[in-house]
Design a protein around this motif. Sequence first.
Motif, PDB file in Angstrom:
ATOM      1  N   GLY A  52       0.807  -1.214   0.000  1.00 30.32           N
ATOM      2  CA  GLY A  52       0.000   0.000   0.000  1.00 30.32           C
ATOM      3  C   GLY A  52       0.838   1.261   0.000  1.00 30.32           C
ATOM      4  N   MET A  53       2.097   1.143   0.417  1.00 28.38           N
ATOM      5  CA  MET A  53       2.994   2.300   0.390  1.00 28.38           C
ATOM      6  C   MET A  53       3.395   2.652  -1.040  1.00 28.38           C
ATOM      7  N   MET A  54       3.429   1.679  -1.935  1.00 27.82           N
ATOM      8  CA  MET A  54       3.909   1.938  -3.296  1.00 27.82           C
ATOM      9  C   MET A  54       3.015   2.910  -4.061  1.00 27.82           C
ATOM     10  N   PRO A  55       1.676   2.753  -4.082  1.00 27.24           N
ATOM     11  CA  PRO A  55       0.847   3.776  -4.735  1.00 27.24           C
ATOM     12  C   PRO A  55       1.059   5.165  -4.133  1.00 27.24           C
ATOM     13  N   MET A  56       1.297   5.208  -2.806  1.00 25.89           N
ATOM     14  CA  MET A  56       1.549   6.489  -2.153  1.00 25.89           C
ATOM     15  C   MET A  56       2.852   7.116  -2.674  1.00 25.89           C
ATOM     16  N   ILE A  57       3.897   6.305  -2.784  1.00 26.97           N
ATOM     17  CA  ILE A  57       5.181   6.790  -3.291  1.00 26.97           C
ATOM     18  C   ILE A  57       5.048   7.210  -4.746  1.00 26.97           C
ATOM     19  N   ASN A  58       4.279   6.446  -5.522  1.00 22.21           N
ATOM     20  CA  ASN A  58       4.066   6.815  -6.925  1.00 22.21           C
ATOM     21  C   ASN A  58       3.534   8.239  -7.044  1.00 22.21           C
ATOM     22  N   MET A  59       2.570   8.579  -6.189  1.00 18.15           N
ATOM     23  CA  MET A  59       2.020   9.938  -6.218  1.00 18.15           C
ATOM     24  C   MET A  59       3.022  10.948  -5.681  1.00 18.15           C
ATOM     25  N   GLU A  98      -3.879   6.384   6.097  1.00 15.41           N
ATOM     26  CA  GLU A  98      -5.112   6.755   5.399  1.00 15.41           C
ATOM     27  C   GLU A  98      -5.199   8.260   5.175  1.00 15.41           C
ATOM     28  N   VAL A  99      -4.870   9.036   6.191  1.00 13.35           N
ATOM     29  CA  VAL A  99      -4.930  10.493   6.065  1.00 13.35           C
ATOM     30  C   VAL A  99      -3.814  10.995   5.153  1.00 13.35           C
ATOM     31  N   LEU A 100      -2.608  10.444   5.320  1.00 12.05           N
ATOM     32  CA  LEU A 100      -1.478  10.831   4.471  1.00 12.05           C
ATOM     33  C   LEU A 100      -1.784  10.521   3.007  1.00 12.05           C
ATOM     34  N   TYR A 101      -2.375   9.363   2.751  1.00 10.70           N
ATOM     35  CA  TYR A 101      -2.735   8.993   1.385  1.00 10.70           C
ATOM     36  C   TYR A 101      -3.742   9.987   0.813  1.00 10.70           C
ATOM     37  N   ALA A 102      -4.717  10.390   1.631  1.00  8.25           N
ATOM     38  CA  ALA A 102      -5.759  11.306   1.147  1.00  8.25           C
ATOM     39  C   ALA A 102      -5.160  12.634   0.704  1.00  8.25           C
ATOM     40  N   PHE A 103      -4.293  13.219   1.524  1.00 12.14           N
ATOM     41  CA  PHE A 103      -3.704  14.510   1.159  1.00 12.14           C
ATOM     42  C   PHE A 103      -2.696  14.363   0.020  1.00 12.14           C
ATOM     43  N   THR A 104      -1.996  13.238  -0.027  1.00  8.59           N
ATOM     44  CA  THR A 104      -1.095  12.986  -1.160  1.00  8.59           C
ATOM     45  C   THR A 104      -1.884  12.899  -2.454  1.00  8.59           C
ATOM     46  N   ALA A 164      -4.914  14.157  -3.054  1.00 12.58           N
ATOM     47  CA  ALA A 164      -5.563  15.435  -3.374  1.00 12.58           C
ATOM     48  C   ALA A 164      -4.561  16.439  -3.937  1.00 12.58           C
ATOM     49  N   ALA A 165      -3.440  16.620  -3.253  1.00 12.83           N
ATOM     50  CA  ALA A 165      -2.465  17.627  -3.676  1.00 12.83           C
ATOM     51  C   ALA A 165      -1.818  17.286  -5.005  1.00 12.83           C
ATOM     52  N   ASN A 166      -1.713  15.994  -5.315  1.00 15.15           N
ATOM     53  CA  ASN A 166      -1.143  15.561  -6.594  1.00 15.15           C
ATOM     54  C   ASN A 166      -2.211  15.369  -7.668  1.00 15.15           C
ATOM     55  N   ASN A 167      -3.474  15.721  -7.328  1.00 16.09           N
ATOM     56  CA  ASN A 167      -4.586  15.608  -8.285  1.00 16.09           C
ATOM     57  C   ASN A 167      -4.735  14.201  -8.834  1.00 16.09           C
ATOM     58  N   ASN A 168      -4.623  13.219  -7.933  1.00 18.62           N
ATOM     59  CA  ASN A 168      -4.787  11.828  -8.341  1.00 18.62           C
ATOM     60  C   ASN A 168      -6.226  11.373  -8.167  1.00 18.62           C
ATOM     61  N   GLY A 169      -6.700  11.305  -6.935  1.00 22.43           N
ATOM     62  CA  GLY A 169      -8.097  10.973  -6.687  1.00 22.43           C
ATOM     63  C   GLY A 169      -8.349   9.612  -6.101  1.00 22.43           C
ATOM     64  N   SER A 170      -7.339   8.721  -6.090  1.00 21.33           N
ATOM     65  CA  SER A 170      -7.538   7.427  -5.445  1.00 21.33           C
ATOM     66  C   SER A 170      -7.496   7.612  -3.936  1.00 21.33           C
ATOM     67  N   ALA A 171      -7.879   6.575  -3.188  1.00 17.54           N
ATOM     68  CA  ALA A 171      -7.962   6.720  -1.739  1.00 17.54           C
ATOM     69  C   ALA A 171      -7.743   5.388  -1.055  1.00 17.54           C
ATOM     70  N   PHE A 172      -7.327   5.441   0.200  1.00 19.03           N
ATOM     71  CA  PHE A 172      -7.439   4.297   1.087  1.00 19.03           C
ATOM     72  C   PHE A 172      -8.895   4.275   1.535  1.00 19.03           C
ATOM     73  N   ALA A 173      -9.632   3.280   1.072  1.00 25.03           N
ATOM     74  CA  ALA A 173     -11.085   3.321   1.220  1.00 25.03           C
ATOM     75  C   ALA A 173     -11.552   3.222   2.660  1.00 25.03           C
ATOM     76  N   GLY A 174     -10.644   2.972   3.600  1.00 29.53           N
ATOM     77  CA  GLY A 174     -11.054   2.944   4.995  1.00 29.53           C
ATOM     78  C   GLY A 174     -11.311   4.315   5.571  1.00 29.53           C
ATOM     79  N   LEU A 175     -10.956   5.372   4.831  1.00 25.46           N
ATOM     80  CA  LEU A 175     -11.111   6.738   5.327  1.00 25.46           C
ATOM     81  C   LEU A 175     -12.473   7.300   4.943  1.00 25.46           C
ATOM     82  N   THR A 176     -13.217   7.803   5.925  1.00 30.02           N
ATOM     83  CA  THR A 176     -14.466   8.508   5.668  1.00 30.02           C
ATOM     84  C   THR A 176     -14.131   9.980   5.461  1.00 30.02           C
ATOM     85  N   ALA A 177     -14.185  10.428   4.215  1.00 27.47           N
ATOM     86  CA  ALA A 177     -13.718  11.783   3.887  1.00 27.47           C
ATOM     87  C   ALA A 177     -14.840  12.794   3.743  1.00 27.47           C
TER      88      ALA A 177
END
Length: 565
Positions: A361-368, A462-468, A470-483
């Motif tokens: 799960g860290m790899m998609p985060m690093i990709n962004m 989950e929170v770090l992924y969300a801001f990563t 959003a700021a990188n204009n990707n749009g994917s998410a860790f679905a466990g987060l209620t945003a």
Amino acid sequence: MGAVDAGADLWFGVLQAATLVLALVLLYRPLGDAMARIYTGAKDLRVERGIYRLIGVDAAAEQTWRAYARSVLAFSVVGVLLVYALQRLQQFLPLSLGLPAVPEGLAFNTAVSFVTNTNWQSYSPEQTMGHFVQLAGLAVQNFTSAAVGIAVAIALVRGFARRGSTTIGNFWVDLIRGLVRLLLPLAVVLAIALLAGGVVQNLTGFTDAHTVAGSVQSVPGGPVASQEAIKLLGTNGGGFYNANSAHPFENPTPWTNLLEILALLAIPFALPRTFGRIISDHRQGYAIAAVMGTIFLASVVALSALEVGGGGTATQLAGAAMEGKEQRFGILGSALFGTASTLTSTGAVNAMHDSFTPLGGMMPMINMMLGEVAPGGVGSGLYGMLILAVIAVFVGGLLVGRTPEYLGKRLGPREIKLASLYILVTPTLVLAGTALSFAIPGIRADVEKTSILNPGPHGLSEVLYAFTSAANNNGSAFAGLTANTPWLNTALGVAMLLGRFIPIVLVLALAGSLAQQQHVPETAGTLPTHRPQFVGLLVAVSVIVTALTYFPVLTLGPLAEGLVR
């Protein structure tokens, strides 16, 4: 999954990857050359001339970088207002399926999301948006936000190509040509192919379906194939259904899965060819494409290995890390899609990234976090990589004690400052947004109580992924987060806006600065930027910038979670 099945899945995954690479290689030259002709041709189509008259644009008049930037911002502001209004008025619109108006905070977040090419969705689409809003609001922005990204990239390329010019093109011409000649025709072809593969396309409402467990589930139809096509081609990512490209109505079979991956990679990987043709040096395009390809292959191999290897006792006992993945795609098909989605600005998913192994799960985060430059979003990937190339040339110039030059343009203090600011914008938004979510007592209590499903390191991830995202204009998410909360709707919306438009303004300012310069002749001290050495330098700069910026916070989230299992 037994040994035989695992072996079959491995070979099938390798075959998919090989087929994808072959298709991208075959498309690189014809698609790249076609895009170069689109943006450099002198003649306008009849339909384009009609649109120019309608909106009052003189197609022959070029713009300075400031006028170009104002046009981008004005067009985008209007887009946000229109999408917001459509959502708030949904109950009065046709094909609303009886759905109510979208709440204010969510409507703001969604409008910003689709205009910025992020397509972050804090809601279940089939339960929130009627067909008219999907078509007239979201799908339209899928086209226009993608066309804006390509236009900005072409403006930067013109900055490198022109000599002593005060203009970088005409935004409205670039926008309309991108829509009429590139995105619309390709989207029609892809939509037909997806229809043939079983993707839904209709205007029906909800249909009751009887599940295997004996319950009844209401499933809406809709214009799915048409939205799916541009969602991928424009590296948008917003799904018609909450399950996105894991839903069988959006992505029915393994071959449609491969076709969708190809669609989201085709334009970004072909843009380096466009770049090389416009600057009249194809070697530079090959160098940029090589950097993109190297990072992409390294990422997909790493994610595949981490997912195949499992991440804990539970997955090992189960035989494979199949939680959150579709059986029809398998581990490697999910890893390939996830890599392509997060190394572009697509954000579409065919598996739940939240259910990947901790290090997987860290790899998609690093990709962004890499800035989505391998190959990145349509347009944004190319201009992001060119910014990194400017930084790499500057570093190389320092190493050999020479004035840095790139493509015949001298990189002085102004150019380096603009490139450096570009690099700093996204990490600042990601780290600040994540920090504020836990630093402010009232917000932290809401985030921990309402938004985070899993406490501890995974909750931070989950929170770090969300801001990563959003700021990188990707749009994917860790679905466990209620945003869909007041804080996250607002904070992520602001991150999307600033993460999109501050870099665009900086890119256009750099384009204007470069266009004004005359060509600097090559000398013995000029750093060759088309050779393998420069490719290696640019790969290293891309990775090191990310590692130095994000490593500390990664140690608190996915690394901490992965190392304790």
